[in-house]
Structures are given as C-alpha cells and as structure tokens.
Scaffold this active site. Structure first.
Site, short mmCIF file in Angstrom:
data_model
loop_
_atom_site.label_atom_id
_atom_site.label_comp_id
_atom_site.label_asym_id
_atom_site.label_seq_id
_atom_site.Cartn_x
_atom_site.Cartn_y
_atom_site.Cartn_z
CG HIS A 36 40.99 43.21 40.02
ND1 HIS A 36 40.77 41.69 39.83
CD2 HIS A 36 39.86 43.53 39.56
CE1 HIS A 36 39.76 41.52 39.35
NE2 HIS A 36 39.34 42.36 38.95
CB CYS B 260 36.66 40.00 37.73
SG CYS B 260 36.94 41.84 36.61
CD GLN C 265 36.34 48.09 35.01
OE1 GLN C 265 36.46 47.28 35.77
NE2 GLN C 265 37.33 48.05 34.14
N GLY D 145 32.51 40.85 34.35
CA GLY D 145 32.05 41.40 33.10
C GLY D 145 30.95 40.73 32.88
CB SER E 70 40.63 46.90 41.69
OG SER E 70 39.98 46.98 40.44
CB CYS F 231 31.39 42.25 40.55
SG CYS F 231 32.76 43.15 40.88
NE ARG G 68 49.01 54.80 45.50
CZ ARG G 68 48.32 53.96 44.41
NH1 ARG G 68 47.36 53.05 44.91
NH2 ARG G 68 48.65 53.68 43.44
#
Length: 386
Positions: A342, A89, A157, A374, A241, A372, A212
């Site tokens: 994301h 990420c 995750q 992986g 995300s 954060c 949204r």
C-alpha cells in the site's frame, strides 16, 4: 454531461520497504510512470493540460508540489503545470476524480492523473512526527473543536481496524485466512503474467516483490499483536497492508481529446463520488460510500464484475463484504494491499490500473474501486470497459 475516458494506465512495480525502489528519488519514481504513460499512449505531451498526482507526507523528496516536479523530471514540456492532492490513502484515486471532473466540465481535454510514494525514504506519519518535533500538536488532540466533538479518544488506523474486527465478529483466524488468500492470489497473478501489461520496469525493479510465497496460517499465527494495541488485540502485521514504494499514472481524456488525438479509449468513467463517516472509526466509510454510489447509478453489487477495495487491514474488507454481500470471487482477484503493498499516495492509481487491466483480461463490463481513508472518508469510482 460530457464523458471522461481512460486511455492508458501504467505503474511501476510495487517493491517492499528497503527494496529495489527504495533509493529512487520520489520525483524520478513518479517521472518513470508518467514517461511510460506518455510513450504508451502516443499522445503529444504538449497537449496535456494538467498533471494531478496524489502523495502524502509531502516533505523531503516529496515536497514542493511533487506532481509538477515529476513531470519536469521526466523531461516533459515546461508549460504543463502540476498539482498535488492529499486525501490520505485515497489521494491518487481523488486525483483521477479531479481529472475526470475537469474533463466532464469541458474545461480540459487531456489530463495526467496518478500518484507517487516512496515510503522507504519518507516513512508513514513523517509529516506529523516532524511537526511534533517542532512543538506542534497532532491534528486531533491539539484542536479544541475536535476534543469538544469527539473527546480525547485515540484516533489511529490500528485502533479502528481492531474496533471493526470486533464489531463485525472477524476473528484473528478469519483475517489470517483472508490475508493468506490475498498472497495466494497475488502470487498466482504474478506467475500467470497478469501484471505484465500494466508494469513499466524501473532498473532492477521488474516485478512486484511484496507477496510472500512461503507464508502460511502457522507463520501468521506466530506473529505478535501490533504494539499500538492491547495484548489481547487481533491485528497483526500479517493482516495489515505492507509498507512499500511505487508510482502509477493514468491518462484521462474527453471525447474531443480522444477524437483529436486519434486514440481509442479503454474505459469510460461511469461514476465518481466520495463520502465520509465517523472519523474515530476512520476505516468504515467504504460501506456507506459503496451504497451511495450504487444508489446514484441504479446498479446493484451483482452488476459489478470486478471490485478493487484497498486492503488497508483484513477487517476493513471483511466488514465491507458482510455489509454489501459482494461475491468474494470478484473482489481483489489478483490480491490486494496485504500482499501487494500500500504505497499510500500511489495506491488509488495502482488499484485503478489493475482494475482496468483485469476487466480487459476477464471481459468484464463494470469495475468498482473503493478505499478507506484517513479522517473517515472513502472514494468510489465505477468504470465501464469499452
């Protein structure tokens, strides 16, 4: 030590899965951000010494060193090379770090850094899934060394987000209230035009489309727990995300580069670092990484005017807020990944682009970005607006 400066930062809109950017080839998606960056900065593209882009799932349209392909697809000079970075990420945040390190070391003066990800065409975990189709084990359970060290516990995750919620006593309602605020802030930022300066429209994609407007706590409460979790789990799609498509690019230059090209830097890179934590917990690393960065710089969290922390899951940010004591009014002021999406390999550069523009809009001095990643990792960047 030599300084590294941010001269320009631009991104495409972030569009939801299957949206306006879904059919854009990844090379063309990245090329658009790079072209806009070169045009807006006014710097001769022939002076660029390297292109460093973050991207994950580098198969299909994202294979073959997508950084190089994006530059060439933009019609820019053949002699400029490119390299692709995968720190999960944090890939494009790491791309900016590598660019800054090249400049700070004196080995380069002009670097393009950023990221690209088309999650509509190349789904998340596509590379791992493809490997399994050919009989290759996953990166964790297939390793004897890994099993000897961490056992056979699931490493996902979703499980990490669930464990974090329970350890830091974040209820489902807590997370849904956080998610609602993310959407509300993102919608308010769009309506106020806060993103207009940082976005380079591409075809029918002119604005971010993930937030949204009609969401509510009632709608969130009706969603089921994610399939990967137990029935009594807390994590739903509403507090996670969003899958989306985007690219972003930043121009990183040395003092000599700034002087030679007659440009005005917009920010100075004050600090870069990366830290690791328990990979089974996976998403907790922003907490020790932030503490490390503040200790190294002598700053406190109160010295930071704005924070961009990636909203991989609401529980991740709520745990970070609890541990750092940061003022929520300064954190993700224009919404985060729960609302804005994301696009994994591009998110780090998207966050930094937004952080820079928000510092300029609000008159803040220091901005901190943390993500954060992986493997239980986290990048931290602190920039100083000039």
């Amino acid at each position: 030590m030599a300084e590294a400066y941010l001269v320009e930062a631009v991104r495409t809109p972030v569009t939801r899965r299957g949206g306006a950017l879904a059919g854009v080839h990844s090379a063309d998606l990245g090329a658009h951000a790079i072209s806009a960056l070169v045009q807006r900065s006014g710097v001769d593209p022939a002076a660029v010494e390297d292109v460093i882009l973050g991207c994950t799932e580098t198969i299909g349209s994202q294979a073959g060193d997508i950084a190089r392909t994006c530059w060439l697809a933009a019609g820019l000079p053949d002699h400029v090379p490119g390299v692709t970075v995968d720190r999960q990420c944090g890939s494009s945040q790491q791309a900016v770090h590598f660019a800054a390190q090249a400049v700070m070391s004196g080995t380069a003066d002009v670097i393009v850094a950023g990221g690209v990800q088309n999650m509509s065409s190349i789904p998340i975990s596509a590379a791992m899934t493809l490997g399994e189709q050919f009989g290759f084990p996953d990166p964790f359970s297939g390793s004897v060394g890994w099993r000897n060290r961490y056992g056979d516990v699931p490493v996902t995750q979703f499980r990490s987000a669930e464990m974090i919620a329970r350890k830091w006593d974040a209820t489902r309602l807590d997370m849904e209230e956080f998610a609602l605020r993310s959407h509300q802030r993102a919608v308010a930022a769009i309506d106020a035009g806060y993103f207009d300066r940082e976005i380079a429209p591409l075809g029918d994609a002119t604005d971010d489309t993930c937030p949204r407007r009609d969401t509510s706590l009632e709608k969130m409460a009706a969603l089921p727990v994610l399939p990967a979790l137990e029935p009594d789990g807390l994590i739903t799609a509403a507090v996670s995300s969003q899958i989306c498509d985007a690219s972003a690019a930043l121009l990183v230059m040395s003092e000599r580069g700034v002087r030679d090209h007659g440009v005005t830097p917009r920010a100075r890179i004050h600090h870069i670092s990366v830290r690791g934590a328990d990979p089974v917990w996976m998403l907790t690393a922003p907490i020790p990484a932030t503490a490390h960065a503040l200790a190294k710089t002598g700053l406190t969290i109160d010295d930071i005017d704005l924070v961009e922390i990636n909203e991989a899951f609401a529980s991740v940010v709520l745990a970070w807020l609890a541990e750092t004591g940061a003022d929520t009014a300064r954190v993700n002021v224009s919404g985060g990944a729960i609302a804005l999406g994301h696009p994994i390999g591009a998110t780090g550069a998207r966050l930094m682009t937004t952080l820079l523009h928000n510092l300029e809009r609000t008159g803040g001095r220091y901005g901190l970005q943390v993500m954060c990643e992986g493997g239980g990792q986290a990048n931290v960047t602190i920039i100083e607006r000039l």
